[in-house]
Scaffold this motif. Structure first.
Motif, PDB file in Angstrom:
ATOM      1  N   ARG A   1     -26.577  27.258  35.436  1.00 47.91           N
ATOM      2  CA  ARG A   1     -27.529  26.059  35.465  1.00 47.91           C
ATOM      3  C   ARG A   1     -28.783  27.011  36.080  1.00 47.91           C
ATOM      4  O   ARG A   1     -29.805  26.538  35.102  1.00 47.91           O
ATOM      5  CB  ARG A   1     -27.205  25.487  36.762  1.00 47.91           C
ATOM      6  CG  ARG A   1     -26.081  24.783  37.002  1.00 47.91           C
ATOM      7  CD  ARG A   1     -25.356  24.023  38.383  1.00 47.91           C
ATOM      8  NE  ARG A   1     -25.375  25.203  39.087  1.00 47.91           N
ATOM      9  CZ  ARG A   1     -25.106  25.158  40.432  1.00 47.91           C
ATOM     10  NH1 ARG A   1     -25.250  24.015  41.037  1.00 47.91           N
ATOM     11  NH2 ARG A   1     -25.017  26.314  41.197  1.00 47.91           N
TER      12      ARG A   1
ATOM     13  N   TRP B   1     -30.105  27.932  32.505  1.00 51.51           N
ATOM     14  CA  TRP B   1     -30.280  26.843  31.753  1.00 51.51           C
ATOM     15  C   TRP B   1     -31.907  26.278  32.016  1.00 51.51           C
ATOM     16  O   TRP B   1     -32.838  26.275  31.366  1.00 51.51           O
ATOM     17  CB  TRP B   1     -29.553  25.505  31.961  1.00 51.51           C
ATOM     18  CG  TRP B   1     -30.264  24.376  31.300  1.00 51.51           C
ATOM     19  CD1 TRP B   1     -29.684  23.911  29.917  1.00 51.51           C
ATOM     20  CD2 TRP B   1     -30.908  23.232  32.045  1.00 51.51           C
ATOM     21  NE1 TRP B   1     -30.495  22.754  29.897  1.00 51.51           N
ATOM     22  CE2 TRP B   1     -31.454  22.153  31.030  1.00 51.51           C
ATOM     23  CE3 TRP B   1     -31.337  23.166  33.123  1.00 51.51           C
ATOM     24  CZ2 TRP B   1     -32.150  21.116  31.309  1.00 51.51           C
ATOM     25  CZ3 TRP B   1     -32.147  22.148  33.485  1.00 51.51           C
ATOM     26  CH2 TRP B   1     -32.602  20.924  32.717  1.00 51.51           C
ATOM     27  N   LEU B   2     -32.128  26.527  33.553  1.00 51.81           N
ATOM     28  CA  LEU B   2     -33.447  26.088  34.030  1.00 51.81           C
ATOM     29  C   LEU B   2     -34.457  27.116  33.647  1.00 51.81           C
ATOM     30  O   LEU B   2     -35.712  26.619  33.062  1.00 51.81           O
ATOM     31  CB  LEU B   2     -33.487  26.423  35.423  1.00 51.81           C
ATOM     32  CG  LEU B   2     -34.577  25.927  36.206  1.00 51.81           C
ATOM     33  CD1 LEU B   2     -35.171  24.465  35.984  1.00 51.81           C
ATOM     34  CD2 LEU B   2     -34.534  26.107  37.845  1.00 51.81           C
TER      35      LEU B   2
ATOM     36  N   GLU C   1     -35.249  26.353  30.001  1.00 51.66           N
ATOM     37  CA  GLU C   1     -36.190  25.324  29.766  1.00 51.66           C
ATOM     38  C   GLU C   1     -37.382  25.450  30.399  1.00 51.66           C
ATOM     39  O   GLU C   1     -38.546  25.055  29.660  1.00 51.66           O
ATOM     40  CB  GLU C   1     -35.450  24.048  30.573  1.00 51.66           C
ATOM     41  CG  GLU C   1     -33.999  23.423  30.138  1.00 51.66           C
ATOM     42  CD  GLU C   1     -34.174  22.838  28.615  1.00 51.66           C
ATOM     43  OE1 GLU C   1     -35.326  22.211  28.239  1.00 51.66           O
ATOM     44  OE2 GLU C   1     -33.449  23.315  27.883  1.00 51.66           O
TER      45      GLU C   1
ATOM     46  N   LYS D   1     -40.752  16.812  35.825  1.00 49.20           N
ATOM     47  CA  LYS D   1     -39.525  16.672  36.538  1.00 49.20           C
ATOM     48  C   LYS D   1     -38.675  15.537  35.499  1.00 49.20           C
ATOM     49  O   LYS D   1     -37.617  15.775  35.243  1.00 49.20           O
ATOM     50  CB  LYS D   1     -39.555  15.976  37.678  1.00 49.20           C
ATOM     51  CG  LYS D   1     -40.085  16.829  38.885  1.00 49.20           C
ATOM     52  CD  LYS D   1     -40.265  16.166  40.300  1.00 49.20           C
ATOM     53  CE  LYS D   1     -40.620  17.191  41.266  1.00 49.20           C
ATOM     54  NZ  LYS D   1     -40.892  16.414  42.496  1.00 49.20           N
TER      55      LYS D   1
ATOM     56  N   LEU E   1     -37.361  17.384  32.492  1.00 52.64           N
ATOM     57  CA  LEU E   1     -36.226  18.320  32.886  1.00 52.64           C
ATOM     58  C   LEU E   1     -35.034  17.545  33.168  1.00 52.64           C
ATOM     59  O   LEU E   1     -33.941  17.868  32.757  1.00 52.64           O
ATOM     60  CB  LEU E   1     -36.556  19.115  34.006  1.00 52.64           C
ATOM     61  CG  LEU E   1     -37.557  20.499  33.601  1.00 52.64           C
ATOM     62  CD1 LEU E   1     -37.922  20.991  34.801  1.00 52.64           C
ATOM     63  CD2 LEU E   1     -37.123  21.195  32.550  1.00 52.64           C
ATOM     64  N   THR E   2     -35.098  16.268  33.862  1.00 60.66           N
ATOM     65  CA  THR E   2     -34.121  15.374  34.064  1.00 60.66           C
ATOM     66  C   THR E   2     -33.242  14.860  32.878  1.00 60.66           C
ATOM     67  O   THR E   2     -32.283  14.928  32.710  1.00 60.66           O
ATOM     68  CB  THR E   2     -34.570  14.139  35.088  1.00 60.66           C
ATOM     69  OG1 THR E   2     -35.156  14.779  36.224  1.00 60.66           O
ATOM     70  CG2 THR E   2     -33.573  13.271  35.373  1.00 60.66           C
TER      71      THR E   2
ATOM     72  N   LYS F   1     -33.611  16.378  29.874  1.00 62.64           N
ATOM     73  CA  LYS F   1     -32.912  17.374  29.048  1.00 62.64           C
ATOM     74  C   LYS F   1     -31.683  17.596  29.696  1.00 62.64           C
ATOM     75  O   LYS F   1     -30.663  17.898  29.056  1.00 62.64           O
ATOM     76  CB  LYS F   1     -33.747  18.524  29.129  1.00 62.64           C
ATOM     77  CG  LYS F   1     -34.916  18.427  28.271  1.00 62.64           C
ATOM     78  CD  LYS F   1     -34.960  18.461  26.748  1.00 62.64           C
ATOM     79  CE  LYS F   1     -34.803  20.152  26.672  1.00 62.64           C
ATOM     80  NZ  LYS F   1     -35.084  20.451  25.139  1.00 62.64           N
ATOM     81  N   SER F   2     -31.464  17.671  31.158  1.00 67.99           N
ATOM     82  CA  SER F   2     -30.249  17.978  32.001  1.00 67.99           C
ATOM     83  C   SER F   2     -29.349  16.705  31.593  1.00 67.99           C
ATOM     84  O   SER F   2     -28.077  17.116  31.549  1.00 67.99           O
ATOM     85  CB  SER F   2     -30.414  17.895  33.453  1.00 67.99           C
ATOM     86  OG  SER F   2     -30.829  16.815  33.908  1.00 67.99           O
ATOM     87  N   GLU F   3     -29.577  15.737  31.511  1.00 70.87           N
ATOM     88  CA  GLU F   3     -28.616  14.678  31.228  1.00 70.87           C
ATOM     89  C   GLU F   3     -28.146  14.739  29.764  1.00 70.87           C
ATOM     90  O   GLU F   3     -26.961  14.236  29.612  1.00 70.87           O
ATOM     91  CB  GLU F   3     -29.389  13.337  31.389  1.00 70.87           C
ATOM     92  CG  GLU F   3     -29.609  12.676  32.988  1.00 70.87           C
ATOM     93  CD  GLU F   3     -30.494  11.683  33.008  1.00 70.87           C
ATOM     94  OE1 GLU F   3     -31.183  11.041  32.032  1.00 70.87           O
ATOM     95  OE2 GLU F   3     -30.589  11.402  34.120  1.00 70.87           O
ATOM     96  N   LYS F   4     -28.705  15.398  29.080  1.00 68.71           N
ATOM     97  CA  LYS F   4     -28.464  15.164  27.472  1.00 68.71           C
ATOM     98  C   LYS F   4     -27.391  16.622  27.300  1.00 68.71           C
ATOM     99  O   LYS F   4     -26.598  16.762  26.474  1.00 68.71           O
ATOM    100  CB  LYS F   4     -29.363  15.659  26.656  1.00 68.71           C
ATOM    101  CG  LYS F   4     -30.403  14.435  26.477  1.00 68.71           C
ATOM    102  CD  LYS F   4     -31.388  14.455  25.340  1.00 68.71           C
ATOM    103  CE  LYS F   4     -32.336  13.567  25.256  1.00 68.71           C
ATOM    104  NZ  LYS F   4     -33.240  13.398  24.377  1.00 68.71           N
ATOM    105  N   SER F   5     -27.435  17.644  28.518  1.00 67.98           N
ATOM    106  CA  SER F   5     -26.755  18.801  28.380  1.00 67.98           C
ATOM    107  C   SER F   5     -25.419  18.434  28.646  1.00 67.98           C
ATOM    108  O   SER F   5     -24.826  17.763  29.427  1.00 67.98           O
ATOM    109  CB  SER F   5     -27.339  19.732  29.200  1.00 67.98           C
ATOM    110  OG  SER F   5     -28.709  20.023  28.741  1.00 67.98           O
TER     111      SER F   5
END
Length: 164
Positions: free
Chosen positions: A104, A107-108, A111, A154, A157-158, A160-164
């Protein structure tokens, strides 16, 4: 201010705020050699700038400003250098790079690295708990602009995180 006093202040700041500086380095340099080079550039700039610190802000705010400005200039210089000299093996840094233990976090950082320089800086400042007012002073933008940009970051990033 004597050279001994400058060295003492520099060593104290470096010891107390090394993690802050490494966060910036990691967000602007993506392989070990570049991280070493950028950290050295930032350390040199901090040392050179010790005498210009006027105590009108917190040391961390001032260090952030010096480190971010140095990182942005370094990135621009490196980009120009890389444009003129193409690497023999572009993927070599991927093979040699050390993977952080937390996926995580990796990933952050990936991004954050893809954000433009101002958004990248804002993200780092936000993660370190700076107020909108402090962020606006460090980056030279209005507090309301800071708020708008942070909300967009935010949301980005939210998504992008939902797609990962």
């Amino acid at each position: 201010m004597t050279e001994n006093e400058i060295n003492h202040i520099f060593q104290t700041w470096l010891k107390q705020h090394k993690a802050l500086l490494f966060k910036i380095v990691r967000s602007y340099a993506f392989n070990e050699e570049d991280r070493d080079d950028l950290f050295q550039e930032i350390a040199i700039q901090v040392w050179r700038s010790v005498t210009s610190f006027k105590q009108q802000s917190a040391v961390t705010t001032w260090l952030y400003r010096v480190a971010l400005n140095t990182a942005i200039k370094w990135t621009t210089k490196e980009r120009k250098h890389q444009d003129r000299h193409e690497s023999i093996d572009v993927s070599q840094h991927i093979i040699e790079s050390h993977q952080p233990p937390d996926d995580r976090l990796a990933w952050l950082y990936e991004e954050i690295a893809q954000l433009n320089e101002v958004d990248r800086s804002l993200t780092l400042l936000l993660l370190d708990g700076f107020s909108y007012k402090e962020m606006s002073k460090i980056l030279g933008i209005s507090e309301s602009n800071v708020g708008v940009k942070i909300n967009r970051i935010k949301k980005h990033l939210t998504t992008k995180s939902e797609k990962s």
